[in-house]
Structures are given as C-alpha cells and as structure tokens.
Write a protein that holds these residues in place. Sequence first.
Motif, PDB file in Angstrom:
ATOM      1  N   ARG A   1       1.051  -1.238  -0.169  1.00 34.06           N
ATOM      2  CA  ARG A   1      -0.021   0.260  -0.155  1.00 34.06           C
ATOM      3  C   ARG A   1       1.286   0.956  -0.112  1.00 34.06           C
ATOM      4  NH1 ARG A   1      -4.440   0.056   0.079  1.00 34.06           N
ATOM      5  NH2 ARG A   1      -6.112   1.596   0.820  1.00 34.06           N
ATOM      6  N   TYR A   2       0.406   2.283  -0.831  1.00 35.09           N
ATOM      7  CA  TYR A   2       0.959   3.627  -0.704  1.00 35.09           C
ATOM      8  C   TYR A   2       0.783   4.370   0.793  1.00 35.09           C
ATOM      9  CZ  TYR A   2       2.079   2.741  -5.970  1.00 35.09           C
ATOM     10  OH  TYR A   2       2.592   1.939  -7.238  1.00 35.09           O
ATOM     11  N   VAL A   3       1.812   5.329   0.914  1.00 37.51           N
ATOM     12  CA  VAL A   3       1.688   5.849   1.937  1.00 37.51           C
ATOM     13  C   VAL A   3       2.078   7.122   1.609  1.00 37.51           C
ATOM     14  CG1 VAL A   3       2.154   6.676   4.083  1.00 37.51           C
ATOM     15  CG2 VAL A   3       1.609   4.388   3.715  1.00 37.51           C
ATOM     16  N   HIS A   4       1.643   8.752   1.711  1.00 37.47           N
ATOM     17  CA  HIS A   4       1.464   9.768   1.799  1.00 37.47           C
ATOM     18  C   HIS A   4       2.487  10.655   3.167  1.00 37.47           C
ATOM     19  CE1 HIS A   4       0.362  14.420   0.138  1.00 37.47           C
ATOM     20  NE2 HIS A   4       1.509  14.147   0.244  1.00 37.47           N
ATOM     21  N   TYR A   5       3.402  10.924   3.407  1.00 37.90           N
ATOM     22  CA  TYR A   5       3.969  11.660   4.101  1.00 37.90           C
ATOM     23  C   TYR A   5       4.022  13.399   3.677  1.00 37.90           C
ATOM     24  CZ  TYR A   5       5.322   7.840   6.563  1.00 37.90           C
ATOM     25  OH  TYR A   5       5.031   5.859   6.823  1.00 37.90           O
TER      26      TYR A   5
ATOM     27  N   LEU B   1      -3.676   1.130  -4.759  1.00 38.39           N
ATOM     28  CA  LEU B   1      -1.694   0.174  -4.232  1.00 38.39           C
ATOM     29  C   LEU B   1      -1.651  -0.906  -6.110  1.00 38.39           C
ATOM     30  CD1 LEU B   1      -2.372  -3.543  -4.267  1.00 38.39           C
ATOM     31  CD2 LEU B   1      -3.335  -2.434  -2.396  1.00 38.39           C
ATOM     32  N   GLY B   2      -0.272  -0.498  -6.418  1.00 40.20           N
ATOM     33  CA  GLY B   2       0.546  -1.197  -6.963  1.00 40.20           C
ATOM     34  C   GLY B   2       2.029  -1.107  -7.046  1.00 40.20           C
ATOM     35  N   ARG B   3       2.781  -1.146  -7.790  1.00 37.06           N
ATOM     36  CA  ARG B   3       3.665  -1.327  -8.005  1.00 37.06           C
ATOM     37  C   ARG B   3       5.376  -0.291  -8.539  1.00 37.06           C
ATOM     38  NH1 ARG B   3       4.059  -5.844 -12.312  1.00 37.06           N
ATOM     39  NH2 ARG B   3       5.622  -5.379 -12.349  1.00 37.06           N
ATOM     40  N   LYS B   4       6.037   0.013  -7.283  1.00 37.05           N
ATOM     41  CA  LYS B   4       6.587   1.438  -7.565  1.00 37.05           C
ATOM     42  C   LYS B   4       6.442   2.014  -8.127  1.00 37.05           C
ATOM     43  CE  LYS B   4      10.123  -2.712  -7.644  1.00 37.05           C
ATOM     44  NZ  LYS B   4      11.741  -3.109  -8.247  1.00 37.05           N
ATOM     45  N   PRO B   5       5.508   3.077  -7.793  1.00 36.37           N
ATOM     46  CA  PRO B   5       5.242   4.126  -8.704  1.00 36.37           C
ATOM     47  C   PRO B   5       6.322   5.118  -8.916  1.00 36.37           C
ATOM     48  CG  PRO B   5       5.267   4.709  -6.035  1.00 36.37           C
ATOM     49  CD  PRO B   5       5.516   3.475  -6.218  1.00 36.37           C
ATOM     50  N   GLN B   6       6.543   6.267  -9.764  1.00 33.94           N
ATOM     51  CA  GLN B   6       6.961   7.362  -9.970  1.00 33.94           C
ATOM     52  C   GLN B   6       6.051   8.380  -9.502  1.00 33.94           C
ATOM     53  OE1 GLN B   6       9.902   7.882 -12.514  1.00 33.94           O
ATOM     54  NE2 GLN B   6       9.924   5.320 -11.855  1.00 33.94           N
ATOM     55  N   ILE B   7       6.659   9.476  -9.069  1.00 30.65           N
ATOM     56  CA  ILE B   7       5.488  10.537  -8.398  1.00 30.65           C
ATOM     57  C   ILE B   7       6.362  11.890  -8.890  1.00 30.65           C
ATOM     58  CG2 ILE B   7       5.316  11.334  -6.087  1.00 30.65           C
ATOM     59  CD1 ILE B   7       5.496   8.875  -4.597  1.00 30.65           C
ATOM     60  N   CYS B   8       5.523  12.424  -9.309  1.00 34.99           N
ATOM     61  CA  CYS B   8       5.837  13.606  -9.905  1.00 34.99           C
ATOM     62  C   CYS B   8       5.123  14.988  -9.028  1.00 34.99           C
ATOM     63  CB  CYS B   8       6.404  14.433 -10.907  1.00 34.99           C
ATOM     64  SG  CYS B   8       4.314  13.200 -12.583  1.00 34.99           S
ATOM     65  N   VAL B   9       4.948  16.481  -8.839  1.00 38.04           N
ATOM     66  CA  VAL B   9       4.240  17.476  -9.070  1.00 38.04           C
ATOM     67  C   VAL B   9       4.222  18.479  -9.932  1.00 38.04           C
ATOM     68  CG1 VAL B   9       4.218  18.800  -6.877  1.00 38.04           C
ATOM     69  CG2 VAL B   9       4.872  16.819  -6.321  1.00 38.04           C
ATOM     70  N   SER B  10       2.610  18.458 -10.011  1.00 39.96           N
ATOM     71  CA  SER B  10       3.068  20.052 -10.924  1.00 39.96           C
ATOM     72  C   SER B  10       3.225  21.696 -10.722  1.00 39.96           C
ATOM     73  CB  SER B  10       1.528  19.626 -11.692  1.00 39.96           C
ATOM     74  OG  SER B  10      -0.005  20.624 -10.837  1.00 39.96           O
ATOM     75  N   SER B  11       3.762  22.468 -10.896  1.00 33.12           N
ATOM     76  CA  SER B  11       3.891  23.933 -10.967  1.00 33.12           C
ATOM     77  C   SER B  11       2.574  24.382  -9.850  1.00 33.12           C
ATOM     78  CB  SER B  11       4.222  24.799 -12.291  1.00 33.12           C
ATOM     79  OG  SER B  11       2.583  24.329 -12.767  1.00 33.12           O
ATOM     80  N   SER B  12       1.310  24.144 -10.551  1.00 28.08           N
ATOM     81  CA  SER B  12       0.210  24.056  -9.740  1.00 28.08           C
ATOM     82  C   SER B  12       0.859  23.692  -8.112  1.00 28.08           C
ATOM     83  CB  SER B  12      -1.091  23.832 -10.188  1.00 28.08           C
ATOM     84  OG  SER B  12      -1.579  22.388 -10.411  1.00 28.08           O
TER      85      SER B  12
END
Length: 142
Positions: free
Chosen positions: A1-5, A21-32
Amino acid sequence: RYVHYWGKAGKAWVMAGLPFLGRKPQICVSSSGAVLVLFTRGADPEYHGCSDPGGTLCIAMGTASGNGNWKIVWESDKAFVGEPLMDQARWRQSGILSVYMQEKPSSAGLPSALHVLDFYPAVLAARRRVEAAGWDPMPSSL
C-alpha cells in the motif's frame, strides 16, 4: 500500500494511506501543486518470479497538502509489464508527462510493443474536476 507523508510549517509530519495500490510508482508534482502518481496495477502487486503478470498503467492525482482527495484520473485499456519509466527531463522542461511502457507479450519471452505515452496534467486536472461535479467527460452520445 502506498503512504503519503506531508509536513506543515512548524508542525509534525502527517501520514495517510492512499486509496489505491500497485507496483513501484513514479511521483511528480506539477507547477500548480498537483501530485501525480504513476503505477501499474495488476492482480498480484506483490508477485515475485520470472514471469511478470502485467497490469494496467494508472495515473492518480492528489495534492501535496494531503487532504484525502486522491483519485485515479486515467487507467489504460492495455496491460503492460514492468514499472512506468517517466521522462524526468521532459517533465521539468515542458510540463509534459511522458511515460515509457512495454505492452504485455502474448506469452512470456516473446517480443511486445513499446509505447511512449504523453499526458498533459492540466487536461487530467480538468477531467478530474468535471467528474467530481458529476458530469461525464466522455459522453456515449452527443
């Protein structure tokens, strides 16, 4: 399970489990300030072995403030193997989310198509707002 801090200025860190939930995520944040999580979701996200069972590519969107508003805003119709590979340089330079994936082969060990999928976060965010308002962004008939 993914956790957000996430942290608040001068306060303790906060933790919340994400509703997917899933496997090995990629994460990015937009300018907004939108947070995008790319991952593959299959029947067995904990698999171990030689033959990848594959899964759909998903993009979930939420906010860095962690207010519990996470939602999957796009999911592929095709099954892919492996984990999404995001073009970090293109994201930083143009704000376009390019994801490289390999389609699941018909049998283990056979070749399969490679895909580069481009997403525009503003379009994903607009679709999310429309769905939240109860509108169908893709009507079946006009």
